[in-house]
Structure formats: structure tokens, C-alpha cells
Design a protein around this motif. Structure first.
Motif, PDB file in Angstrom:
ATOM      1  N   UNK A 354       0.838  -1.205   0.000  1.00 38.77           N
ATOM      2  CA  UNK A 354       0.000   0.000   0.000  1.00 38.77           C
ATOM      3  C   UNK A 354       0.869   1.251   0.000  1.00 38.77           C
ATOM      4  N   UNK A 355       1.895   1.241   0.839  1.00 39.21           N
ATOM      5  CA  UNK A 355       2.792   2.382   0.912  1.00 39.21           C
ATOM      6  C   UNK A 355       3.566   2.554  -0.395  1.00 39.21           C
ATOM      7  N   UNK A 356       3.926   1.437  -1.009  1.00 40.23           N
ATOM      8  CA  UNK A 356       4.608   1.511  -2.303  1.00 40.23           C
ATOM      9  C   UNK A 356       3.684   2.115  -3.361  1.00 40.23           C
ATOM     10  N   UNK A 357       2.396   1.804  -3.277  1.00 38.71           N
ATOM     11  CA  UNK A 357       1.427   2.374  -4.210  1.00 38.71           C
ATOM     12  C   UNK A 357       1.287   3.880  -3.993  1.00 38.71           C
ATOM     13  N   UNK A 358       1.269   4.287  -2.733  1.00 38.71           N
ATOM     14  CA  UNK A 358       1.226   5.713  -2.422  1.00 38.71           C
ATOM     15  C   UNK A 358       2.465   6.426  -2.963  1.00 38.71           C
ATOM     16  N   UNK A 359       3.622   5.797  -2.803  1.00 39.57           N
ATOM     17  CA  UNK A 359       4.856   6.399  -3.311  1.00 39.57           C
ATOM     18  C   UNK A 359       4.865   6.475  -4.837  1.00 39.57           C
ATOM     19  N   UNK A 360       4.092   5.605  -5.481  1.00 32.36           N
ATOM     20  CA  UNK A 360       3.982   5.680  -6.930  1.00 32.36           C
ATOM     21  C   UNK A 360       3.350   6.983  -7.383  1.00 32.36           C
ATOM     22  N   UNK A 361       2.548   7.594  -6.493  1.00 33.31           N
ATOM     23  CA  UNK A 361       1.897   8.859  -6.816  1.00 33.31           C
ATOM     24  C   UNK A 361       2.725  10.058  -6.375  1.00 33.31           C
ATOM     25  N   UNK A 362       3.236  10.022  -5.134  1.00 34.72           N
ATOM     26  CA  UNK A 362       3.926  11.203  -4.587  1.00 34.72           C
ATOM     27  C   UNK A 362       5.408  10.946  -4.362  1.00 34.72           C
ATOM     28  N   UNK A 363       5.875   9.755  -4.735  1.00 35.26           N
ATOM     29  CA  UNK A 363       7.265   9.337  -4.517  1.00 35.26           C
ATOM     30  C   UNK A 363       7.601   9.457  -3.023  1.00 35.26           C
ATOM     31  N   UNK A 364       8.803   9.937  -2.676  1.00 35.92           N
ATOM     32  CA  UNK A 364       9.170   9.986  -1.263  1.00 35.92           C
ATOM     33  C   UNK A 364       9.120  11.373  -0.679  1.00 35.92           C
ATOM     34  N   UNK A 365       8.295  12.246  -1.267  1.00 35.56           N
ATOM     35  CA  UNK A 365       8.205  13.628  -0.798  1.00 35.56           C
ATOM     36  C   UNK A 365       7.700  13.658   0.647  1.00 35.56           C
ATOM     37  N   UNK A 366       8.507  14.118   1.601  1.00 33.80           N
ATOM     38  CA  UNK A 366       8.124  14.039   3.015  1.00 33.80           C
ATOM     39  C   UNK A 366       6.793  14.699   3.350  1.00 33.80           C
ATOM     40  N   UNK A 367       6.547  15.897   2.812  1.00 28.80           N
ATOM     41  CA  UNK A 367       5.300  16.580   3.130  1.00 28.80           C
ATOM     42  C   UNK A 367       4.093  15.822   2.592  1.00 28.80           C
ATOM     43  N   UNK A 368       4.162  15.401   1.329  1.00 27.57           N
ATOM     44  CA  UNK A 368       3.023  14.714   0.722  1.00 27.57           C
ATOM     45  C   UNK A 368       2.782  13.363   1.383  1.00 27.57           C
ATOM     46  N   UNK A 369       3.847  12.647   1.703  1.00 24.77           N
ATOM     47  CA  UNK A 369       3.706  11.360   2.390  1.00 24.77           C
ATOM     48  C   UNK A 369       3.060  11.562   3.763  1.00 24.77           C
ATOM     49  N   UNK A 370       3.580  12.521   4.531  1.00 23.46           N
ATOM     50  CA  UNK A 370       3.041  12.772   5.864  1.00 23.46           C
ATOM     51  C   UNK A 370       1.581  13.204   5.806  1.00 23.46           C
ATOM     52  N   UNK A 371       1.250  14.062   4.847  1.00 21.87           N
ATOM     53  CA  UNK A 371      -0.126  14.516   4.700  1.00 21.87           C
ATOM     54  C   UNK A 371      -1.064  13.344   4.413  1.00 21.87           C
ATOM     55  N   UNK A 372      -0.644  12.450   3.524  1.00 20.14           N
ATOM     56  CA  UNK A 372      -1.462  11.285   3.198  1.00 20.14           C
ATOM     57  C   UNK A 372      -1.641  10.386   4.415  1.00 20.14           C
ATOM     58  N   UNK A 373      -0.565  10.113   5.124  1.00 24.15           N
ATOM     59  CA  UNK A 373      -0.628   9.237   6.289  1.00 24.15           C
ATOM     60  C   UNK A 373      -1.513   9.840   7.375  1.00 24.15           C
ATOM     61  N   UNK A 374      -1.435  11.161   7.551  1.00 20.95           N
ATOM     62  CA  UNK A 374      -2.284  11.829   8.545  1.00 20.95           C
ATOM     63  C   UNK A 374      -3.759  11.630   8.228  1.00 20.95           C
ATOM     64  N   UNK A 375      -4.137  11.787   6.976  1.00 16.20           N
ATOM     65  CA  UNK A 375      -5.535  11.608   6.597  1.00 16.20           C
ATOM     66  C   UNK A 375      -5.973  10.146   6.683  1.00 16.20           C
ATOM     67  N   UNK A 376      -5.085   9.244   6.301  1.00 17.27           N
ATOM     68  CA  UNK A 376      -5.426   7.825   6.389  1.00 17.27           C
ATOM     69  C   UNK A 376      -5.581   7.390   7.841  1.00 17.27           C
ATOM     70  N   UNK A 377      -4.748   7.921   8.709  1.00 18.59           N
ATOM     71  CA  UNK A 377      -4.816   7.568  10.128  1.00 18.59           C
ATOM     72  C   UNK A 377      -6.132   8.023  10.743  1.00 18.59           C
ATOM     73  N   UNK A 378      -6.600   9.206  10.351  1.00 19.41           N
ATOM     74  CA  UNK A 378      -7.850   9.733  10.902  1.00 19.41           C
ATOM     75  C   UNK A 378      -9.075   9.109  10.239  1.00 19.41           C
ATOM     76  N   UNK A 379      -8.815   8.225   9.269  1.00 18.80           N
ATOM     77  CA  UNK A 379      -9.882   7.509   8.559  1.00 18.80           C
ATOM     78  C   UNK A 379     -10.833   8.467   7.848  1.00 18.80           C
TER      79      UNK A 379
END
Length: 467
Positions: A354-379
């Protein structure tokens, strides 16, 4: 930047009853009071640094957005006024009137530049308060070895100079805070200068800027400024600043002082300040190499310079702080680091694929990764929905994408260049300065001398927004 006049004072005479040469353009279209009016009284007010461990309230963000919208309207009106004046100059044949319009044009162009600077500053504020707070929460810091260890080892070296470089929102400020925190644990004094918080008036000339530097550092160390005592007009500006640091801030203590300068790239647009300040920093660095009494004093100063792009203004290599010391360029997160981040956020529902799929969209950009994880965590959103809506105005990145779009739309050269990049199927060669500026925004990656989109999210979004 040149000293600016108040907008209400931009015109020394009323041109409303005049006609330009050939009678084609009425002077009303360029009168200083006719376009924009009182809207030029808008100002950013006192900018204050938010706590490094908190995000400003939503109400404050809304006020900032409203202020930005008002400033943007003023900028558009002022741009039209400048354009009208330039047109008028083409048609005007009367020598005295032509001179009058030339003088007014210079003043109006200064006003336009000031509005542009204010817009840039408030955009930076909005970016710093985006709802994920990526670069402010030290508890979610992800190490990128061996970068941290290099910074810690360098900061304890006498006369050290560390240069942190990466595009915006890559975690430079957070790494800087980690480094400063390490220095404090060694018993060092620290002072952080954020150039993004410098008012336009401070950047008006070199003397004002250097005196602001001296007062700000003294304030960080809880010392009285004492500029009257240590600043003597008989000396040059850089010499005065050097004497202030040497005789007041460094000589009286055996404790090393770490001076960190964040958002250094803001000075790139100020040719009166940038080369002289670079010469000053390089001089301090070289002074620490001396084996005499003066050298021992300057060995106590450790410099950390943080910037988001290359120093594209030309500098003599012997006068530049950008080719000495320790250079650190922050890379994006790799997959393991993204996995570690997800674990820190207790996001056990996401698997490695799943994380690899997310990185396929935003690569390893720290801000974009963190933003996505924050929203996924809050469901608030599922991964499937997040990926589907990401490049649209309904997606979780919409605010960030609109901010980036604003930067492009207010710089035609960047917009034209980036349009080529996102619509090409191969790396694109751009003007060097355009490439560096796009890279500083994180919108492109540099492949040798060419540019590719920073990630697939940017390619998808901007290929449809840039017409």
C-alpha cells in the motif's frame, strides 16, 4: 530593494487633465489614484514565528487567506497601472511629460515589487501552517542516515559552516531544529534567523539588514542590543557587523555560538544585500582558520545556512559561502523510511505494498507522504479514494496544489517552463534560473541538466491546469 514610498505618495502631480501624445491614451488610465485606490494600504502587519511544535489555528489561516486574496487583487490592479504607464510612454512625445511619466513608472514598479514580496511572504506563512504540520512536529521526525550524524559531528567543529539544501517542504527546518537541539545539549548558545520573517523595510538596504541581524541575534541571546556602543559610522557596514559580533557577542564568552539562517534564498532577489552578506559570512568562516587571537574568537562561531535552491545570483568563488564547509542535500524518503513513518503514526492497516502504491503517486516527498498518512490515520479517506481524487480539487492535496499553482501563475516564465515539463514524455532542458526556481518549489527533479516532474501527482494535476 530601493527605498519605497507610501502608495498614497506615488504621484507628485495630477495628470487627469492631460492627454498623451497622439491623443490615444487618456492620462486617467495611469493616474496613481485611479487604479487601486486605498487597496494599497493593505499590509501584512507584524509577522511572528509560530511555535515549532504547533500549527496555527484555522481562524488565523482563514485570515491569512483573506489577506492574500486582497493583496492579489491589489497586485493585479497595480500590474495594470504599470502596463498602462509603459504604454503611455510609447505614445508620449512631449519631453517634460515623458520625463514625468518615467519617474512615476519607477515609483509604481517599486510598489508592484513590494506587493509581490508581500504576496510571497504570506504564501510562505500559509505553507508553514498547512494542516498536516509536517515540518513542525519533532515527534514524527524520520532520520535519513547518515545526514543527522554528519550535522552533529560538524556543529562541534571550531568555525564550522553547514549548508542545508533541499526544495521546500523536504524537512530542512526540522533537521535544523534537530541540529540546534544537539548543539544546546553540548552547552552551546544558539540563535536562529528566519529571513522569511524579515519585513520588506528591513531588506530595503544593507545597513538596515545588518543592524537587524545584530539586534535579532542579541535578542535571541537575551542581551541588550548596544548598537550605539559597537556601531561606528567611520567603519564600513560589513566591518561594523563584524566588530559587533567579535567584540560583543563572541569575545566576552567562551561558549560557542551557533547562528542558523533559515530561508536564505529570500536574499537572492536583493542584489544590494546578497553579495555583501555572502562576503561577510565567507569572511567570518575564513577568520576562524587563523591561528592568532582573532582566529580563536571566530572559532567560537558555527554557521548553519538553510536554503531551498542553488545560489543562482553570480558570486566570486572566493566571496561565496556556498562552496565551503559541509554541504547537506536532503533526499526524499525511501520505502523503508516511509514504513517507519507509518509505524510511528500507528498506521498498522497499511501494508508495504500500500505504501509503495502511495509512493507511486507522490514518490518519497516528506510533506506529501506525511499529509497522506495523517488523513489515512484519521480515517477521513481510504487509500483507494485518496489515490483516485489526489490530482483533483476534491483531493486531500488540493490546498497545496493550489498554492503551487499560484506560484506558477504569478511568474510567467515558471508557468511556461513547467507546462513543457509536465506535458513532455522525456526530460526537458530549461533556462538555468527557471529550473532552479522550479526545483526550489519541489515541482521538478533535476536529471543532469534537464527537468522532470517532481512526482506523478504534479504531472497529473498541472498538465490539466496549465492551459
Amino acid at each position: 530593494m530601493q527605498d519605497s514610498q507610501h502608495p498614497k505618495q506615488v504621484s507628485s502631480s495630477d495628470l487627469r487633465n492631460s492627454q498623451f501624445g497622439c491623443g490615444l491614451v487618456n492620462a486617467n488610465t495611469v493616474n496613481a489614484g485611479q487604479i487601486g485606490g486605498d487597496i494599497y494600504n493593505i499590509h501584512l502587519g507584524q509577522q511572528t514565528a509560530a511555535s515549532d511544535n504547533s500549527v496555527q489555528s484555522q481562524n488565523q489561516r482563514q485570515r491569512s487567506q483573506s489577506e492574500r486574496d486582497s493583496l492579489e487583487k491589489a497586485y493585479i490592479l497595480q500590474s495594470q497601472k504599470v502596463a498602462n504607464l509603459r504604454t503611455a510612454l510609447v505614445f508620449e512625445t512631449d519631453v517634460s511629460r515623458k520625463f514625468q511619466y518615467e519617474q512615476q513608472l519607477q515609483t509604481e514598479e517599486r510598489t508592484l515589487n513590494e506587493l509581490g514580496d508581500k504576496l510571497d511572504a504570506i504564501e510562505q506563512q500559509l505553507q508553514a501552517t498547512d494542516d498536516s504540520g509536517v515540518e513542525t512536529d519533532i515527534s514524527i521526525y524520520i532520520e535519513r542516515p547518515p545526514i543527522e550524524d554528519k550535522c552533529y559531528k560538524a556543529i562541534v567543529q571550531p568555525g564550522a559552516l553547514i549548508r542545508l539544501k533541499a526544495p521546500q517542504r523536504m524537512g530542512k527546518t526540522l533537521l535544523l531544529e534537530k541540529t540546534l537541539d544537539y548543539a544546546r545539549h553540548q552547552g552551546y548558545q544558539t540563535a536562529k534567523l528566519d529571513l522569511q520573517l524579515a519585513d520588506i523595510d528591513i531588506l530595503a538596504n544593507l545597513k538596515t539588514f545588518l543592524q537587524w541581524l545584530c539586534v535579532d541575534v542579541a535578542d535571541s541571546l537575551e542581551l541588550e542590543p548596544q548598537l550605539d556602543k559597537h556601531w561606528q559610522e567611520v567603519f564600513g557596514l560589513n566591518k561594523n557587523c563584524t566588530r559587533y559580533f567579535q567584540k560583543y557577542l563572541l569575545l566576552v564568552t567562551d561558549t560557542p555560538l551557533v547562528l542558523a539562517i533559515d530561508n536564505f534564498e529570500r536574499l537572492f532577489e536583493y542584489p544590494e544585500i546578497f553579495p555583501q552578506f555572502c562576503l561577510l559570512l565567507r569572511g567570518w568562516y575564513e577568520a576562524a582558520k587563523q591561528g592568532d587571537k582573532i582566529g580563536n574568537i571566530w572559532k567560537k562561531l558555527r554557521l548553519v545556512v538553510v536554503h531551498s535552491t542553488e545560489s543562482y545570483p553570480s558570486l566570486d568563488s572566493n566571496h561565496s559561502p556556498f562552496n565551503v564547509g559541509l554541504a547537506i542535500e536532503l533526499p526524499e524518503f525511501n520505502l523503508q523510511q516511509v514504513i517507519n513513518l507509518a509505524k510511528q503514526q500507528d498506521l498498522g492497516l497499511l501494508k508495504e505494498q500500500d505504501l509503495a502504491q502511495l509512493m507511486g503517486l507522490v514518490e518519497g516527498h516528506p510533506y506529501l507522504i506525511q499529509s497522506a498518512i495523517t488523513h489515512l490515520k484519521s480515517q477521513q479517506v481510504t487509500l483507494e479514494e485518496l489515490l483516485r481524487l489526489a490530482p483533483t480539487e476534491q483531493g486531500i492535496f488540493s490546498d497545496h496544489l493550489r498554492q503551487q499553482l499560484w506560484h506558477l501563475q504569478h511568474n510567467p516564465q515558471l508557468e511556461i517552463g513547467y507546462k513543457k515539463v509536465v506535458r513532455a514524455n522525456a526530460p526537458v532542458r530549461l533556462d538555468t534560473e527557471v529550473a532552479f526556481k522550479l526545483h526550489s518549489l519541489g515541482l521538478v527533479k533535476l536529471v543532469s541538466n534537464d527537468c522532470v516532474p517532481g512526482c506523478d501527482l504534479y504531472r497529473l494535476y498541472f498538465s490539466t491546469r496549465l492551459e
